[in-house]
Scaffold this motif. Sequence first.
Motif, PDB file in Angstrom:
ATOM      1  N   ALA A 295       0.848  -1.192   0.000  1.00 50.66           N
ATOM      2  CA  ALA A 295       0.000   0.000   0.000  1.00 50.66           C
ATOM      3  C   ALA A 295       0.878   1.235   0.000  1.00 50.66           C
ATOM      4  CB  ALA A 295      -0.919  -0.001   1.218  1.00 50.66           C
ATOM      5  N   ASN A 296       0.530   2.203  -0.842  1.00 52.06           N
ATOM      6  CA  ASN A 296       1.307   3.441  -0.938  1.00 52.06           C
ATOM      7  C   ASN A 296       0.329   4.607  -0.972  1.00 52.06           C
ATOM      8  OD1 ASN A 296       3.164   5.520  -1.713  1.00 52.06           O
ATOM      9  ND2 ASN A 296       4.531   3.894  -2.425  1.00 52.06           N
ATOM     10  N   LEU A 297       0.279   5.369   0.111  1.00 52.68           N
ATOM     11  CA  LEU A 297      -0.706   6.428   0.309  1.00 52.68           C
ATOM     12  C   LEU A 297       0.017   7.745   0.569  1.00 52.68           C
ATOM     13  CD1 LEU A 297      -3.641   7.389   0.876  1.00 52.68           C
ATOM     14  CD2 LEU A 297      -3.353   6.532   3.214  1.00 52.68           C
TER      15      LEU A 297
ATOM     16  N   SER B  67       0.786   2.080  -5.283  1.00 49.99           N
ATOM     17  CA  SER B  67       0.580   0.771  -4.663  1.00 49.99           C
ATOM     18  C   SER B  67       0.953  -0.334  -5.651  1.00 49.99           C
ATOM     19  CB  SER B  67      -0.873   0.617  -4.219  1.00 49.99           C
ATOM     20  OG  SER B  67      -1.216   1.607  -3.269  1.00 49.99           O
ATOM     21  N   VAL B  68       1.382  -1.476  -5.126  1.00 50.43           N
ATOM     22  CA  VAL B  68       1.959  -2.525  -5.963  1.00 50.43           C
ATOM     23  C   VAL B  68       1.206  -3.842  -5.781  1.00 50.43           C
ATOM     24  CG1 VAL B  68       4.055  -3.862  -6.427  1.00 50.43           C
ATOM     25  CG2 VAL B  68       4.226  -1.435  -5.871  1.00 50.43           C
TER      26      VAL B  68
ATOM     27  N   ASN C 284      -8.636  17.213  12.193  1.00 50.07           N
ATOM     28  CA  ASN C 284      -7.699  16.124  11.941  1.00 50.07           C
ATOM     29  C   ASN C 284      -8.451  14.821  11.646  1.00 50.07           C
ATOM     30  OD1 ASN C 284      -5.104  17.419  12.369  1.00 50.07           O
ATOM     31  ND2 ASN C 284      -5.696  17.581  14.521  1.00 50.07           N
ATOM     32  N   TYR C 285      -8.037  14.149  10.545  1.00 51.19           N
ATOM     33  CA  TYR C 285      -8.602  12.861  10.168  1.00 51.19           C
ATOM     34  C   TYR C 285      -7.470  11.871   9.905  1.00 51.19           C
ATOM     35  CZ  TYR C 285     -13.014  15.350   9.338  1.00 51.19           C
ATOM     36  OH  TYR C 285     -14.151  16.107   9.470  1.00 51.19           O
ATOM     37  N   ILE C 286      -7.840  10.613   9.797  1.00 51.40           N
ATOM     38  CA  ILE C 286      -6.890   9.541   9.481  1.00 51.40           C
ATOM     39  C   ILE C 286      -7.388   8.834   8.226  1.00 51.40           C
ATOM     40  CG2 ILE C 286      -5.802   7.395  10.257  1.00 51.40           C
ATOM     41  CD1 ILE C 286      -6.389   8.339  13.145  1.00 51.40           C
ATOM     42  N   ALA C 287      -6.511   8.699   7.231  1.00 53.40           N
ATOM     43  CA  ALA C 287      -6.819   7.936   6.027  1.00 53.40           C
ATOM     44  C   ALA C 287      -6.108   6.591   6.110  1.00 53.40           C
ATOM     45  CB  ALA C 287      -6.395   8.689   4.775  1.00 53.40           C
ATOM     46  N   LYS C 288      -6.812   5.520   5.761  1.00 51.28           N
ATOM     47  CA  LYS C 288      -6.255   4.170   5.809  1.00 51.28           C
ATOM     48  C   LYS C 288      -6.487   3.496   4.464  1.00 51.28           C
ATOM     49  CE  LYS C 288      -6.919  -0.343   8.090  1.00 51.28           C
ATOM     50  NZ  LYS C 288      -7.720  -1.068   9.104  1.00 51.28           N
ATOM     51  N   LEU C 289      -5.397   3.098   3.803  1.00 50.81           N
ATOM     52  CA  LEU C 289      -5.470   2.389   2.532  1.00 50.81           C
ATOM     53  C   LEU C 289      -5.132   0.919   2.759  1.00 50.81           C
ATOM     54  CD1 LEU C 289      -5.657   2.260  -0.589  1.00 50.81           C
ATOM     55  CD2 LEU C 289      -3.203   2.817  -0.647  1.00 50.81           C
TER      56      LEU C 289
ATOM     57  N   VAL D  62      -1.316  -2.511   4.432  1.00 48.08           N
ATOM     58  CA  VAL D  62      -2.035  -1.342   4.923  1.00 48.08           C
ATOM     59  C   VAL D  62      -1.064  -0.183   5.130  1.00 48.08           C
ATOM     60  CG1 VAL D  62      -3.436  -0.414   6.828  1.00 48.08           C
ATOM     61  CG2 VAL D  62      -3.786  -2.773   6.049  1.00 48.08           C
ATOM     62  N   GLU D  63      -1.523   1.029   4.814  1.00 48.17           N
ATOM     63  CA  GLU D  63      -0.774   2.235   5.181  1.00 48.17           C
ATOM     64  C   GLU D  63      -1.771   3.294   5.629  1.00 48.17           C
ATOM     65  OE1 GLU D  63       2.800   5.200   3.701  1.00 48.17           O
ATOM     66  OE2 GLU D  63       1.866   3.853   2.249  1.00 48.17           O
ATOM     67  N   THR D  64      -1.412   4.057   6.657  1.00 48.19           N
ATOM     68  CA  THR D  64      -2.270   5.122   7.170  1.00 48.19           C
ATOM     69  C   THR D  64      -1.506   6.435   7.218  1.00 48.19           C
ATOM     70  OG1 THR D  64      -1.671   4.685   9.478  1.00 48.19           O
ATOM     71  CG2 THR D  64      -3.582   3.505   8.594  1.00 48.19           C
ATOM     72  N   ILE D  65      -2.225   7.540   7.071  1.00 40.71           N
ATOM     73  CA  ILE D  65      -1.641   8.873   7.220  1.00 40.71           C
ATOM     74  C   ILE D  65      -2.656   9.780   7.895  1.00 40.71           C
ATOM     75  CG2 ILE D  65      -0.055   8.764   5.247  1.00 40.71           C
ATOM     76  CD1 ILE D  65      -2.116  10.343   3.652  1.00 40.71           C
ATOM     77  N   ASN D  66      -2.176  10.823   8.557  1.00 40.38           N
ATOM     78  CA  ASN D  66      -3.035  11.861   9.121  1.00 40.38           C
ATOM     79  C   ASN D  66      -3.154  13.003   8.122  1.00 40.38           C
ATOM     80  OD1 ASN D  66      -3.452  10.780  11.890  1.00 40.38           O
ATOM     81  ND2 ASN D  66      -1.235  11.020  12.032  1.00 40.38           N
ATOM     82  N   PHE D  67      -4.316  13.648   8.100  1.00 44.70           N
ATOM     83  CA  PHE D  67      -4.481  14.779   7.182  1.00 44.70           C
ATOM     84  C   PHE D  67      -5.509  15.744   7.744  1.00 44.70           C
ATOM     85  CE2 PHE D  67      -7.897  11.940   5.988  1.00 44.70           C
ATOM     86  CZ  PHE D  67      -8.932  12.757   5.584  1.00 44.70           C
ATOM     87  N   MET D  68      -5.483  16.970   7.199  1.00 46.06           N
ATOM     88  CA  MET D  68      -6.437  18.010   7.568  1.00 46.06           C
ATOM     89  C   MET D  68      -6.841  18.737   6.294  1.00 46.06           C
ATOM     90  SD  MET D  68      -5.942  21.315  10.085  1.00 46.06           S
ATOM     91  CE  MET D  68      -5.625  20.277  11.515  1.00 46.06           C
ATOM     92  N   LEU D  69      -8.131  18.875   6.053  1.00 43.75           N
ATOM     93  CA  LEU D  69      -8.614  19.536   4.853  1.00 43.75           C
ATOM     94  C   LEU D  69      -8.486  21.050   4.997  1.00 43.75           C
ATOM     95  CD1 LEU D  69     -11.871  17.472   4.259  1.00 43.75           C
ATOM     96  CD2 LEU D  69      -9.709  17.235   3.056  1.00 43.75           C
ATOM     97  N   PRO D  70      -8.018  21.750   3.952  1.00 45.27           N
ATOM     98  CA  PRO D  70      -7.918  23.206   4.013  1.00 45.27           C
ATOM     99  C   PRO D  70      -9.293  23.849   3.903  1.00 45.27           C
ATOM    100  CG  PRO D  70      -7.345  22.436   1.826  1.00 45.27           C
ATOM    101  CD  PRO D  70      -7.553  21.203   2.665  1.00 45.27           C
ATOM    102  N   SER D  71      -9.391  25.111   4.297  1.00 46.29           N
ATOM    103  CA  SER D  71     -10.644  25.843   4.158  1.00 46.29           C
ATOM    104  C   SER D  71     -10.971  26.024   2.688  1.00 46.29           C
ATOM    105  CB  SER D  71     -10.541  27.206   4.850  1.00 46.29           C
ATOM    106  OG  SER D  71     -10.301  27.047   6.235  1.00 46.29           O
ATOM    107  N   LEU D  72     -12.243  25.931   2.367  1.00 44.23           N
ATOM    108  CA  LEU D  72     -12.675  26.143   0.990  1.00 44.23           C
ATOM    109  C   LEU D  72     -12.715  27.637   0.689  1.00 44.23           C
ATOM    110  CD1 LEU D  72     -15.486  23.469   0.877  1.00 44.23           C
ATOM    111  CD2 LEU D  72     -13.398  23.447  -0.470  1.00 44.23           C
ATOM    112  N   PRO D  73     -12.427  28.051  -0.544  1.00 45.06           N
ATOM    113  CA  PRO D  73     -12.375  29.478  -0.875  1.00 45.06           C
ATOM    114  C   PRO D  73     -13.748  30.138  -0.770  1.00 45.06           C
ATOM    115  CG  PRO D  73     -12.227  28.139  -2.857  1.00 45.06           C
ATOM    116  CD  PRO D  73     -12.124  27.189  -1.699  1.00 45.06           C
TER     117      PRO D  73
END
Length: 385
Positions: free
Chosen positions: A186-188, A209-210, A262-267, A278-289
């Motif tokens: 998994a490659n996220l 991902s492979v 803050n959210y967590i994405a899991k692939l 499996v691979e996981t990362i943390n992310f935060m969505l930017p404000s919409l214009p």
Amino acid sequence: MNGFFIEVPEAGGQNPSGIAEFGGNSFISESFQHIIINHEIGHLFRLRHPHNEDFLDDTPRILYQKDYNCDGDFLDDWSDQGGLDESQEFEPPYCVIAQADPIDYDGDGVIDYQDPCNPGIPGCLPEPGCSWNYTTNNMMDYTKYGETDPAITKDQITRVLEHLSAEQNCDYIEEITDDICAPPMANLHILPTEESENDCAFCFHIEASVNESFYELEFFDQNGNLQYTTGFRNGQAKKYCITAEPVQPANTYKHGFIPGVNYIAKLTVENDCGDEAVETINFMLPSLPTQGCYEVPGEVIIKSVYPNPFSGQLNVEYELYREGYLEIWLLPSNPAGNNILLSTEYINNAGTYQKNIMTSQVPSGVYYLILDLDGDTVGQTTIRI
């Protein structure tokens, strides 16, 4: 295979930042950063720079041109008077490889700018090679992105194995045959530009991902509660975007995602034998214009919708620029209504398609027809009579 950290004879006393004996066993580097050490060792395995010609099909070779005088074209040529020719192509990222030489691009004896990334003068500069759009994270490329996420492609891995097997006579490398499942990986990733661009699409890049035959993206809040899942999908992982709702307030993302949280994405990827990675990362969505989203060229377009208004059936003709998982939705203009999933399927090839959808059970009203290709969306207003 033996690789030796020694002074390379081919360096010729130039004191290089890094150099290796191509296909040999000696290399040198002035830096002990892992990306540079791995880069030079890659040359020992006969890996070339993809920003030149490396004779592999899946490495990202990116070229660009410079509009030195900012007149909107690349046609100017000052080479007869000792200057530069705009028509030539450059290999990025020129401005981050080394200290740039001052440039007199028109040959008049006056230095036009000192640094192509920070010219300090008005106009179209800095040059394209200074942008993230012209860099890659490939380990064998020259790139500022490589220090954080160096990567190599499937074809590069194959070349390394061929070198070990053929050149070094390593018979212990087992060939993967049709009846053996290659291990999945998994490659996220998220590109840095996703945090700042205002196209209202926050995209997860899962293409690297492979050996996967199925994949699933799950999103959780920081307490581990499931926010959204794609469910397991057939085929190779490509890309997935969280976009803004087209008929909701401008500060609303799809699936209930909120900017600044803050959210967590899991692939999860799985091969035909049921092996998972499996691979996981943390992310935060930017404000919409606040001024709305600008339109960017999409990977799916609607060519026609008929009849419109519709009743018992709806015909949709669309074009895809890549393969992927396509969903077709009807979103009611009334926020109190329910979103209706009309169709979902994996499309194996890019091209033009036509879909006939039975809509006799759809309530009357004004809807927004949405085509969603792995989160990349396009829409059109339709009316059910």
